[in-house]
Scaffold this motif. Structure first.
Motif, PDB file in Angstrom:
ATOM      1  N   ILE A  21       0.872  -1.279  -0.012  1.00 53.04           N
ATOM      2  CA  ILE A  21       0.007  -0.062  -0.094  1.00 53.04           C
ATOM      3  C   ILE A  21       0.953   1.064   0.115  1.00 53.04           C
ATOM      4  CG2 ILE A  21      -1.721   1.338   1.330  1.00 53.04           C
ATOM      5  CD1 ILE A  21      -2.474  -1.324   2.687  1.00 53.04           C
ATOM      6  N   PRO A  22       0.734   2.351  -0.822  1.00 54.68           N
ATOM      7  CA  PRO A  22       1.355   3.384  -0.857  1.00 54.68           C
ATOM      8  C   PRO A  22       1.436   4.049   0.574  1.00 54.68           C
ATOM      9  CG  PRO A  22      -0.080   3.583  -2.686  1.00 54.68           C
ATOM     10  CD  PRO A  22      -0.635   2.577  -1.893  1.00 54.68           C
ATOM     11  N   MET A  23       2.529   4.652   0.869  1.00 52.73           N
ATOM     12  CA  MET A  23       2.807   4.893   2.403  1.00 52.73           C
ATOM     13  C   MET A  23       1.931   6.281   2.588  1.00 52.73           C
ATOM     14  SD  MET A  23       4.266   4.679   5.449  1.00 52.73           S
ATOM     15  CE  MET A  23       5.624   3.394   5.168  1.00 52.73           C
ATOM     16  N   GLU A  24       1.677   6.933   1.652  1.00 52.79           N
ATOM     17  CA  GLU A  24       0.806   8.166   1.972  1.00 52.79           C
ATOM     18  C   GLU A  24      -0.749   7.655   2.442  1.00 52.79           C
ATOM     19  OE1 GLU A  24       1.677   7.740  -1.994  1.00 52.79           O
ATOM     20  OE2 GLU A  24       3.605   8.264  -0.733  1.00 52.79           O
ATOM     21  N   ASN A  25      -1.183   6.629   1.804  1.00 57.28           N
ATOM     22  CA  ASN A  25      -2.351   6.090   2.325  1.00 57.28           C
ATOM     23  C   ASN A  25      -2.191   5.545   3.876  1.00 57.28           C
ATOM     24  OD1 ASN A  25      -2.939   6.449  -0.669  1.00 57.28           O
ATOM     25  ND2 ASN A  25      -3.439   4.450  -0.985  1.00 57.28           N
ATOM     26  N   CYS A  26      -1.052   4.774   4.072  1.00 63.98           N
ATOM     27  CA  CYS A  26      -1.021   4.497   5.452  1.00 63.98           C
ATOM     28  C   CYS A  26      -0.688   5.467   6.425  1.00 63.98           C
ATOM     29  CB  CYS A  26       0.248   3.463   5.303  1.00 63.98           C
ATOM     30  SG  CYS A  26      -0.049   1.895   4.348  1.00 63.98           S
ATOM     31  N   LEU A  27      -0.058   6.562   6.172  1.00 64.47           N
ATOM     32  CA  LEU A  27      -0.092   7.633   7.105  1.00 64.47           C
ATOM     33  C   LEU A  27      -1.422   8.375   7.164  1.00 64.47           C
ATOM     34  CD1 LEU A  27       3.119   9.289   5.344  1.00 64.47           C
ATOM     35  CD2 LEU A  27       2.794   8.610   7.689  1.00 64.47           C
ATOM     36  N   SER A  28      -2.118   8.273   6.109  1.00 63.07           N
ATOM     37  CA  SER A  28      -3.509   8.997   6.369  1.00 63.07           C
ATOM     38  C   SER A  28      -4.096   8.196   7.209  1.00 63.07           C
ATOM     39  CB  SER A  28      -4.295   9.182   4.902  1.00 63.07           C
ATOM     40  OG  SER A  28      -5.532   9.535   5.118  1.00 63.07           O
ATOM     41  N   ILE A  29      -4.339   6.973   7.025  1.00 62.59           N
ATOM     42  CA  ILE A  29      -5.168   5.942   7.933  1.00 62.59           C
ATOM     43  C   ILE A  29      -4.616   6.044   9.361  1.00 62.59           C
ATOM     44  CG2 ILE A  29      -4.254   3.803   7.500  1.00 62.59           C
ATOM     45  CD1 ILE A  29      -7.927   4.512   8.287  1.00 62.59           C
ATOM     46  N   SER A  30      -3.349   6.011   9.529  1.00 66.40           N
ATOM     47  CA  SER A  30      -2.528   6.135  10.878  1.00 66.40           C
ATOM     48  C   SER A  30      -2.841   7.301  11.393  1.00 66.40           C
ATOM     49  CB  SER A  30      -0.737   5.807  10.392  1.00 66.40           C
ATOM     50  OG  SER A  30      -0.434   6.162  11.633  1.00 66.40           O
ATOM     51  N   ALA A  31      -3.006   8.410  10.756  1.00 69.75           N
ATOM     52  CA  ALA A  31      -3.295   9.630  11.815  1.00 69.75           C
ATOM     53  C   ALA A  31      -4.743   9.694  12.100  1.00 69.75           C
ATOM     54  CB  ALA A  31      -3.087  10.839  10.434  1.00 69.75           C
ATOM     55  N   LYS A  32      -5.702   9.225  11.317  1.00 65.54           N
ATOM     56  CA  LYS A  32      -7.069   9.017  11.883  1.00 65.54           C
ATOM     57  C   LYS A  32      -7.098   8.227  13.016  1.00 65.54           C
ATOM     58  CE  LYS A  32      -9.061   9.643   7.147  1.00 65.54           C
ATOM     59  NZ  LYS A  32      -9.692   9.233   5.936  1.00 65.54           N
ATOM     60  N   LEU A  33      -6.453   7.015  12.838  1.00 65.50           N
ATOM     61  CA  LEU A  33      -6.433   5.898  14.074  1.00 65.50           C
ATOM     62  C   LEU A  33      -5.922   6.384  15.541  1.00 65.50           C
ATOM     63  CD1 LEU A  33      -5.153   2.770  12.008  1.00 65.50           C
ATOM     64  CD2 LEU A  33      -7.744   3.303  12.700  1.00 65.50           C
ATOM     65  N   LEU A  34      -4.948   7.144  15.087  1.00 67.92           N
ATOM     66  CA  LEU A  34      -4.047   7.867  16.373  1.00 67.92           C
ATOM     67  C   LEU A  34      -5.071   8.798  17.094  1.00 67.92           C
ATOM     68  CD1 LEU A  34      -0.549   7.571  15.598  1.00 67.92           C
ATOM     69  CD2 LEU A  34      -1.525   6.513  17.198  1.00 67.92           C
ATOM     70  N   LEU A  35      -5.679   9.811  16.224  1.00 63.31           N
ATOM     71  CA  LEU A  35      -6.809  10.470  16.477  1.00 63.31           C
ATOM     72  C   LEU A  35      -7.795  10.209  17.218  1.00 63.31           C
ATOM     73  CD1 LEU A  35      -7.316  13.798  16.626  1.00 63.31           C
ATOM     74  CD2 LEU A  35      -8.404  13.390  14.383  1.00 63.31           C
ATOM     75  N   THR A  36      -8.539   8.977  16.774  1.00 66.33           N
ATOM     76  CA  THR A  36      -9.490   8.186  17.584  1.00 66.33           C
ATOM     77  C   THR A  36      -8.887   7.624  18.631  1.00 66.33           C
ATOM     78  OG1 THR A  36     -10.416   7.573  15.282  1.00 66.33           O
ATOM     79  CG2 THR A  36     -10.881   6.353  17.114  1.00 66.33           C
ATOM     80  N   LYS A  37      -7.773   7.132  18.734  1.00 64.83           N
ATOM     81  CA  LYS A  37      -7.330   6.811  20.014  1.00 64.83           C
ATOM     82  C   LYS A  37      -7.264   7.771  20.963  1.00 64.83           C
ATOM     83  CE  LYS A  37      -2.764   5.496  21.041  1.00 64.83           C
ATOM     84  NZ  LYS A  37      -1.481   4.806  21.116  1.00 64.83           N
TER      85      LYS A  37
END
Length: 124
Positions: free
Chosen positions: A101-117
């Motif tokens: 998966i392109p890193m940009e996509n992973c960074l985007s979901i990663s930021a959303k997940l950490l914000l949710t946490k």
């Protein structure tokens, strides 16, 4: 943390959560909270599962990433850095699907997940 996939509708009333027809039991930490406190870990985990299920990075349809979602939810609770979490998510999905998966996509979901946490650990 414990993530269990349940196949029986009879068990759904025992604190399970349904995401696209699959029942999950997710237990992590304290279950109770007082009025005015933030979401508990179980509620955060449900939000994380729903975010990851909706992400669908390979466009194969929701509900096809149960193992990867469980691994990612675990990683979210262990990693607080967006870049590190993104790299871990990329590895989890690459291991399963043998496609990166392109890193940009992973960074985007990663930021959303950490914000949710974080929304689960801070009082609103």
């Amino acid at each position: 943390m414990l993530v269990l996939k349940i196949h029986s509708k009879k068990l759904a009333h025992f604190g399970c959560y349904r995401v696209n027809g699959t029942y999950f039991v997710i237990k992590y930490g304290q279950q109770n909270r007082n009025k005015g406190e933030s979401m508990d870990n179980q509620e955060v985990n449900v939000e994380l599962v729903m975010l990851l299920d909706e992400w669908d990075p390979f466009k194969i349809g929701k509900g096809n990433y149960d193992t990867e979602i469980a691994d990612c939810v675990y990683a979210v609770h262990k990693i607080d850095n967006v870049e590190e979490l993104a790299a871990k998510i990329q590895k989890i999905y690459e291991f399963s699907f043998e496609e990166t998966i392109p890193m940009e996509n992973c960074l985007s979901i990663s930021a959303k997940l950490l914000l949710t946490k974080e929304s689960g650990s801070c009082a609103l």
